[in-house]
Structures are given as structure tokens and as C-alpha cells.
Design an enzyme around this catalytic site. Sequence first.
Site, PDB file in Angstrom:
ATOM      1  N   GLU A 239       3.896   4.508   5.436  1.00 23.86           N
ATOM      2  CA  GLU A 239       3.647   3.144   4.958  1.00 23.86           C
ATOM      3  C   GLU A 239       2.334   2.742   5.584  1.00 23.86           C
ATOM      4  O   GLU A 239       2.280   2.365   6.754  1.00 23.86           O
ATOM      5  CB  GLU A 239       4.798   2.219   5.358  1.00 23.86           C
ATOM      6  CG  GLU A 239       4.919   0.992   4.451  1.00 23.86           C
ATOM      7  CD  GLU A 239       4.137  -0.191   4.955  1.00 23.86           C
ATOM      8  OE1 GLU A 239       2.899  -0.222   4.709  1.00 23.86           O
ATOM      9  OE2 GLU A 239       4.734  -1.070   5.582  1.00 23.86           O
ATOM     10  N   CYS A 273       0.049  -5.612   6.101  1.00 28.41           N
ATOM     11  CA  CYS A 273      -0.374  -4.560   5.169  1.00 28.41           C
ATOM     12  C   CYS A 273      -0.247  -5.014   3.723  1.00 28.41           C
ATOM     13  O   CYS A 273      -1.000  -4.572   2.853  1.00 28.41           O
ATOM     14  CB  CYS A 273       0.431  -3.286   5.413  1.00 28.41           C
ATOM     15  SG  CYS A 273       2.214  -3.507   5.386  1.00 28.41           S
TER      16      CYS A 273
END
Length: 516
Positions: A239, A273
Amino acid sequence: MTLAAATELRVVNPATLEPVATVPVADGDDVAARVVAARSAQERWAETTVREKRAALERLSRLVLARADEIADTVVAETAKPRVEAFTTELYPALDAIGWLIKHATAVLAPERVRYRQPHLLQKRGWLLYEPRGVVGVISPWNFPFAIPCTQAAYAVAAGNAVVLKPSELTPLSGVLVERLFADAGVPAGLVSVVAGDGATGEHLVAAPVDKIIFTGSVETGRRVASAAGERLVPVTLELGGKDPMVVLDDADLARSVDGALWASFVNCGQVCSGVERIYVESALYEPFVEELARKTRALRFGDDVGPLISEDQRDRVAALVDDAVASGAQVLAGGHAPGRVGWFYEPTVLTGVPPHARIEREETFGPVVTVSRVADERGAVQAANDSQFGLGASVWTRDAARAARVAGRLRAGSVWHNDHAYSYGAAQAAWGGRGVSGFGRTHSRHGLYDLADVKFVDRDAGRIPVPWWYPYDAGASEAFRGALGVLYGRGAALRARVAWRERAALVALGRRYRR
């Protein structure tokens, strides 16, 4: 002269620059010992009943809730994020994930019956089994130092695995809390353990005999992790970064879209993110949108609304990206500077007119900066949003649900939200992950559990019916099986009937093989 490796981490509050604590650094021997202990604990964990596993997760949930203030205090001390965000972005996702696992993990990972409809397989019985991988190495970041490792550890444990967690060197105390909470919940000693340290400790963990790696962090480091794990064919879930676009169509609710942009761009000081870094607004709404967004951005308060960046290096990087954009011709509508105060703060910043060659157009900012661009129409908005190597999240803002669905189907991202952004990280039933350089694999949801399991097919056969495709291969075997192909897989009953009649002699011969 060779410098000695650090033996402890020094945790500093990024708002006050005051020391918080020191944590011992784990070396290669420490990591190896933790992995050995984790494997032993996982073997004991695998022998516990479903009821015992669920009870441990229930105790964990109660402990996280009871110690919510302690967890929030630790997160704030390490990151200096606003205390409200310690609850909304750290505790809510963790508790939601644990609660979902308590209710659903057993059913998701239960043996799955394979249903055969092929007539030549009716004597077979098959199941898919979801077995633990073993020891999972989790390398977690500093931006959500409790929610990410706690959630990932809970998923791994619910799937029957052990976890060795390497938290960020900037926020090790939250990782230590995760270890303590699992231990207090009564899981076997060593089932969830922490190895604190810097990148070298992470390298030791990736090189250790773990069975799975989950890495959350930068694209550059993710590539190194994947490469090192690939040498040993260890599966990896990555991720990585994001540069999420926000598409504001001309029929969007102006007030809601501005408020959504404000939060999605600057929550956690933009160190998210899946935070919004690019906004594309259709022409009809562009002027009022940028005017209102800039006004509300200037009203945000340090400390109460927006915290500092995690480090001086991170602040310097954000400032360099903004300075490069301005030097390239971008206009600053709000912010654009580091304030003259203690701590690694940077003003929430809105940029317009950013040229395509500016670094900020391509690189992840990971700070309180958002760019806003005018687009002519829906097609142009989608094209601009997809013009990125990243593909974590995206959002569409419109009053028209059908239009939102149409645009969502054309956006290249792991998640697309309508009139909101990134909320689904806190909804455990929704899968989480990206495309492109944003990574691969999924956490959360049933797909996150599958990602942490080895799938085994298991068959049972009564053994009373001969298997026609075994030896010996008779002279007419090829013709018999050629005829059977049309009967079994021809499109439509009429076609299959014609093939059966045409190949009846061969099929009769095939039937004799069953009766041997």
C-alpha cells in the site's frame, strides 16, 4: 571511519520539538528471535477453537475502547496531529475493523464447497480451505501509527497468523501499544510482537523467514521491499503512495464540495496516502470553487485544525515542491510558506495555474498542499484525473448519482467515492488498495482476509466409479473424447444434441470406459 549503528530511537514531538521517549532498536538477531517466537505462537494459535479466537478479538476490542485516551495521547505525542483526528482517523478504523472481524472472519474463511455440474465429475466432492500463511511481517508508516498496524495485525490474527510488526522509527510508541494490547487480550505470547528500528530493522524483517509481508509506505521503499521479498518468493501486499484526484462537476453542491476538498486536502496535515492532492473543476463552477476554497483554507488554525509535518525533512520536501511550482508559474491563493513558529509546520496551501512540467504535478506531495485546475468538461476531468502513475483513490462530486457512477467507472483507482473522500478506510467491509505505483494486493474486507490465507483445494472421491481418462488409451479414445467435448461444452442444447447424435458411436465407446 565507520559509524556504529544506533541502539535506540529518540521520539520527538514535531510540534514542540521536545523529546517524548526513547525506544531500543532491534538488530538482526532480535528480529530473528521474534520470528522464531512468532512461529511457535502461531502453531499454538492454530490449535485454538473458533470461539477462543473470537473471544480474544472481543477482549482486544474492549481494551482498545477502554484505553482510547491512552492511545490518543500516544498518537498525539508522536505526531502532534489534532486530538480529534487521533480519534477519527486512528481509533474509529481500528475498532471498526476488529468488530467486523469478530462478526465475519469465521464465515469468510470457512471451508467453501466446490459445486460440480460437469457430468463426468459427479462422483467428486471438493472444498476450498483458507489456511493461515504462518508469520506475517508488517511494516507500517508514521502517518497513522496506530490504526494501520492495529488493523493489519487484527486481520492477520483473525486469519490464524502471527505478526511481527516493524513500526516507523518516527512513531514506535504506537506500535508498542499494539503489541501490549494484543498481549493483554490473551493471545499466545509472541503472537503479535514489535521490532522497533529504522530501515535496517525493516530489511532484517523482510529477509527473515516470514511467510508474508505487508508494507505501507513510499513507492521507492516499496520497490525495494518487493524486490527483496521476491528473491525468496515471499508474497507481498504493498500500500504505497497516492496522488488522489477530486473531480468536481458543474452540477456539484458548491458548499459541500469545498468543505470536502478542505478536509480531504489538509487532514493530518496532508500526510495521507489517499488525501486529495489534485482538484479538477468544470468551468462553470471553477471561479466560485477556488475563491471559497482559498478563503476557508486561510481560516484554518494551526494546532486546532492542522498539525505539523512529521519531520524537518518532510517539511523541506513540501516547501521545495511548492517553490518549484511557483517558480514554474503557479499562483498561490493561500499559504505557500512555513510559519515563523516552533515545530515542523507548513501553511495549508492552494495552488492554481500549475504547469504540467512542475514537479508537484507528478510527485506525491504528502503535505498540506492542493492544486486546482479548470477543465472544460467531464471527459477532460477524467482524462486529467487518470494522467498519473498513481491509482489509490479518487472522488466524484455531483448531484447526479448516475453521472457519478459513469465517471467512477472510467477513473483508474482502487477506490472511488461520491461526494466524499477516503471515508471507507474506516469501514472494514470495504476493500482497500491501489493500482499502478500505488501498490497491489488488498487489505480490509473479505479480500484482506483472503490476502492473508493460503488457499488449498481438497477433494474427496468415493473411488467406486472408474475414471475414463486414465490408461489404457484405446484406439478410439481420441475420437471419444473429441465427441464428448461438443456434448459437454457446446453452446446451446440443440448444438449439444446434434453433436451427441453425430458422435454417438464414439460416445458409446467412452461409456464403456466408465463400466470397466
